[in-house]
Design an enzyme around this catalytic site. Structure first.
Site, short mmCIF file in Angstrom:
data_model
loop_
_atom_site.label_atom_id
_atom_site.label_comp_id
_atom_site.label_asym_id
_atom_site.label_seq_id
_atom_site.Cartn_x
_atom_site.Cartn_y
_atom_site.Cartn_z
N LYS A 74 -16.64 19.59 2.66
CA LYS A 74 -15.28 19.25 1.84
C LYS A 74 -15.50 17.75 1.56
O LYS A 74 -16.24 16.90 2.22
CB LYS A 74 -13.81 19.71 2.82
CG LYS A 74 -13.87 18.52 4.00
CD LYS A 74 -12.48 18.96 4.71
CE LYS A 74 -12.21 17.93 5.77
NZ LYS A 74 -13.19 17.90 7.11
N ARG A 82 -6.47 3.60 -7.73
CA ARG A 82 -7.72 3.67 -7.59
C ARG A 82 -8.08 2.23 -7.29
O ARG A 82 -9.02 1.46 -7.72
CB ARG A 82 -8.61 3.97 -8.79
CG ARG A 82 -8.45 5.37 -9.30
CD ARG A 82 -8.76 6.28 -8.10
NE ARG A 82 -9.14 7.72 -8.45
CZ ARG A 82 -8.95 8.77 -7.71
NH1 ARG A 82 -8.92 8.66 -6.20
NH2 ARG A 82 -9.30 10.04 -8.17
N GLU A 127 -7.27 15.83 8.06
CA GLU A 127 -7.81 17.20 8.70
C GLU A 127 -6.63 17.96 9.41
O GLU A 127 -6.85 19.29 9.42
CB GLU A 127 -8.97 16.74 9.63
CG GLU A 127 -9.93 16.01 8.99
CD GLU A 127 -11.39 16.18 9.78
OE1 GLU A 127 -11.25 16.19 11.08
OE2 GLU A 127 -12.35 15.88 9.08
N ASP A 129 0.71 -1.27 0.13
CA ASP A 129 0.02 0.13 -0.03
C ASP A 129 0.97 1.39 -0.05
O ASP A 129 2.19 1.09 0.31
CB ASP A 129 -1.06 -0.10 1.17
CG ASP A 129 -2.06 0.94 1.38
OD1 ASP A 129 -2.23 1.67 0.22
OD2 ASP A 129 -2.46 1.57 2.14
N ARG A 181 -2.35 14.74 -3.07
CA ARG A 181 -4.04 14.20 -2.71
C ARG A 181 -4.85 15.65 -2.64
O ARG A 181 -4.60 16.39 -1.70
CB ARG A 181 -3.89 13.41 -1.34
CG ARG A 181 -5.45 12.81 -1.30
CD ARG A 181 -5.71 12.20 -0.09
NE ARG A 181 -6.74 11.68 0.29
CZ ARG A 181 -7.41 11.54 1.55
NH1 ARG A 181 -6.65 11.82 2.69
NH2 ARG A 181 -8.55 11.17 1.83
#
Length: 743
Positions: A539, A709, A482, A379, A586
């Protein structure tokens, strides 16, 4: 038929429920487990269920067993051959030859036994370092119970930082998220929803109404009812599958009528006996190297017997001691007596090197498995990268593109500086602003209403906390994404504590719509305490937010009248997304609107009615820096002949940029020099890879190094493709670990 039945019952727990727990409402689970949400079970019920279902442990309580370790060292084909030769030598009175063989056998056994015994003692001692407990409701009282005594039907309460003691069907959650990386490999926390009722066949990674044993609570609090403990939990099922050796008795082949002749029974028992002998000799169990050595030992033993017979036959099968000694010596010369001890010492040396790097090796054969790896599927987020986001870019249509330069500390808004390129002067020289952030400057955001509106979303549609420490350091709590957004807002002193805190707060939060994996958005409704005007701040994923936007502000002077969102503007925004993604960022989108005036804040509000007709505010690009050791690790794998593949859910451009940075892909210049079809084959999207049949995948000259994806099923297909190409093993982070076991 048996496999489908097992799949249906997966997740049912210790006591078989009418359906898997995730496919029932929590009220139905409570009823079937004969427990109560408020009072829980009684102490007597808990004692009875503990005796019925056993302790909540994975069956590793036997501790260190020296006898079994010793037996494993002796019971292999090479050692048994040497023991037979030793017995023959002593039997005919050849004590010198017998003594030498005995010394070799003892050395082999002692070295292997001591190494495995020390590792087992180390692993066992780790268990005594902690005695986990859980907060359970029994007889209407909240008590602390040892995790091993948790039983099905217990009502367990969880809070941030707790470890889930058993598999729970959630009853109530408040902003509740768990880290399931230990079970599913997913590095990001998973938000849970107890109201969901899912299909029976829903996989472990998608059961959002269940909290799994051994996962940790990263946010919020929850209550749940235990439906599975010990080996019946999801993690216990995997542990049992890894320890399983399969059936030791071959099944009898039967015809369509279910009948079998005597020869079929003879065949089944013959194969069973062959399996048992092969298992004892080690020719059909263990790692490939162990099986090869065992087969070599059996072969050499047969050769040794033949050589001994030839020597005896040449001497007319004389029973003289010299002839027998000569025959035994000839046979033993065929056997590499020191091979086992050389291998054991070599592996022990490798184990010692791993211990120096703080790795505990429980069994020497794990080194062989590690050494046989040919491909690694990894990953990206949290594995190749740090999992600590830094905001690098922000695009606001009416203001420009903001860039954060020289920021090295993810939590520190005073580190680095911000520059901007106005959108109407894209070729103009960068104009630095706020290059000194030792004290925050809000003048820029106050003067630019569009930047202020963008920062409102960044600061208020945010649940993280960023604060300075006493020694000048900065601390942060919450989701890494965040936190990065919050730090960017803090660079303009647009902090949530200033906007909603203090004696005269500017905003007050009315409603929060948490991030949902289906809608891929997070929103809040806030009220301006001065004007009492309510605003929706949203968002989320760019595609989802753009679909909800009706207009945007095109120029800085256009502070009141918005411009209708057109397909051309959407394409311009998506081009900016591609630009950010190509830099390894991102990208999320921000939007806002004035809340509908007829909302009833005392009742549940349909988020679809407020997350629409939004005004697009801008994009934010987040950078997850690679780990310092990632590039060197990938290079080391290449030198060792191991190919590294990246399987990630990120945008293809982001995945490509990070893969180039850590060395999985060649440099951008080298990629451009390759033929287009070759370059395209190195980076694929999951949709493109999934469109290929297995035959087409097998015909590819090289499997893709990056799959973007990426969905769980795509990861499974990649592992299967590697397996078909005769790769020994591959490592992967997957949301469906049970599907990985066969590999």
């Amino acid at each position: 038929m048996a496999e489908s039945k097992a799949a249906v019952l997966l997740g049912s727990g210790n006591k078989p429920l009418s359906r898997p727990a995730h496919a029932l409402t929590f009220a139905a689970v409570l009823e079937e487990l004969q427990t109560n949400d408020d009072t829980g079970i009684t102490a007597a019920d808990a004692k009875e269920r503990l005796s019925t279902y056993g302790g909540n442990e994975l069956g590793d309580g036997a501790g260190v067993q020296p006898a079994k370790i010793l037996l494993r060292q002796i019971a292999n084909a090479m050692t048994l051959v040497l023991i037979i030769a030793m017995a023959v030598s002593f039997g005919i009175g050849s004590y010198i030859e017998g003594g030498v063989i005995s010394a070799v056998v003892v050395l082999n056994v002692v070295v292997g036994f001591w190494q495995e015994f020390k590792a087992a003692k180390t692993m066992d001692s780790l268990k005594s370092l902690s005695s986990p407990t859980a907060s359970a409701v029994r007889a209407s009282e909240n008590i602390t119970v040892p995790t091993v005594e948790i039983v099905p039907g217990d009502i367990v309460e969880l809070k941030t930082g707790d470890t889930v003691p058993a598999d729970l069907r959630l009853l109530e959650t408040v902003n509740f998220e768990t880290d399931e990386a230990l079970l599913t490999g997913e590095s990001l926390p998973v938000r849970k929803d107890p109201a969901l009722v899912l299909d029976d066949a829903t996989g472990p990674g998608d059961r959002l109404n269940v909290a799994y044993s051994s996962s940790t609570v990263t946010k919020g609090r929850a209550r749940g009812v235990v439906f599975a403990t010990g080996l019946d939990t999801e993690i216990g099922t995997i542990a049992a599958a890894l320890r399983a050796t399969g059936s030791k008795v071959r099944t009898v082949k039967r015809n369509d009528e279910g009948q079998a002749g005597p020869h079929r029974y003879a065949q089944a028992w013959g194969l069973t006996a062959t399996d048992a002998v092969g298992h004892f000799l080690g020719v059909n169990v263990g790692t490939p190297l162990q099986r090869k050595l065992s087969r070599l030992a059996v072969l050499l033993f047969c050769v040794a017997v033949v050589c001994a017979i030839i020597v005896l036959a040449a001497n007319n099968f004389s029973s003289e001691q010299e002839v027998i000694i000569y025959a035994v010596a000839t046979g033993l010369s065929m056997i590499p007596a020191s091979l086992i001890v050389v291998l054991t010492i070599t592996m022990a040396a490798g184990t010692k090197r791993m211990v120096e790097r703080h790795v505990i090796v429980r069994n020497l054969k794990s080194l062989e498995a590690l050494g046989a790896v040919t491909d690694i599927c990894s990953d990206k987020t949290g594995t190749l990268t740090q999992g600590k986001m830094i905001t690098k870019k922000a695009y606001i249509p009416a203001s420009g593109t903001f860039s954060v330069e020289d920021a090295k500390e993810p939590f520190n808004p005073t580190n680095g500086h911000v520059t901007v390129i106005p959108n109407d002067h894209s070729d103009a020289e960068k104009a630095p602003m706020g290059t000194n952030f030792t004290s925050f400057d809000t003048s820029l955001a106050r003067d630019d209403a569009h930047l202020g509106a963008f920062l409102d979303v960044a600061a208020l549609a945010n649940t993280s906390v960023v604060s300075p420490g006493q020694q000048g350091e900065w601390h942060a709590r919450g989701d890494p994404t965040e936190i990065a957004i919050n730090v960017f807002a803090c660079r303009f002193d647009w902090t949530k504590s200033r906007l909603v805190g203090g004696h005269y707060p500017l905003w007050k939060t009315k409603v929060e719509f948490p991030f949902d994996s289906d809608v891929k958005k997070m929103s809040v409704i806030v009220e301006n305490t001065h004007t009492e005007e309510k605003h929706v701040l949203t968002k989320g994923a760019v595609e989802r937010v753009l679909d909800s936007c009706a207009d945007y502000h095109a120029t800085r002077s256009d502070s009141m009248n918005a411009t209708k969102m057109t397909d051309q503007q959407r394409q311009r925004i998506l081009s900016k997304v591609e630009e950010f993604a190509s830099q390894g960022l991102r990208v999320l989108a921000f939007a806002s609107r004035i809340a509908p005036p007829d909302l009833n804040y005392e009742a549940d509000i349909d988020r679809n009615s407020v997350e629409c007709e939004l005004t697009f505010r801008g994009l934010i690009g987040l950078y997850d820096p690679p780990r310092a050791e990632s590039a060197s690790s990938v290079a080391a794998c290449r030198r060792a002949g191991i190919e590294v593949h990246m399987l990630t859910g990120d945008h293809p451009g982001t995945a490509r940029a990070i893969a180039i940075e850590v060395g999985i892909l060649p440099s951008l210049v080298q990629l451009k020099a390759l033929a287009k079809d070759v370059a395209d084959a190195l980076v694929m999207t999951a949709s493109g890879f999934d469109k290929l049949s297995d035959a087409e995948v097998d015909e590819l000259p090289q499997l893709p190094l990056v799959v973007a994806r990426c969905a769980p099923n795509t990861k499974v297909r990649m592992i299967e493709a590697l397996h078909r190409r005769n790769k020994f093993t591959a490592m992967v982070r997957s949301r469906r670990p049970s599907e990985m076991l066969k590999y």
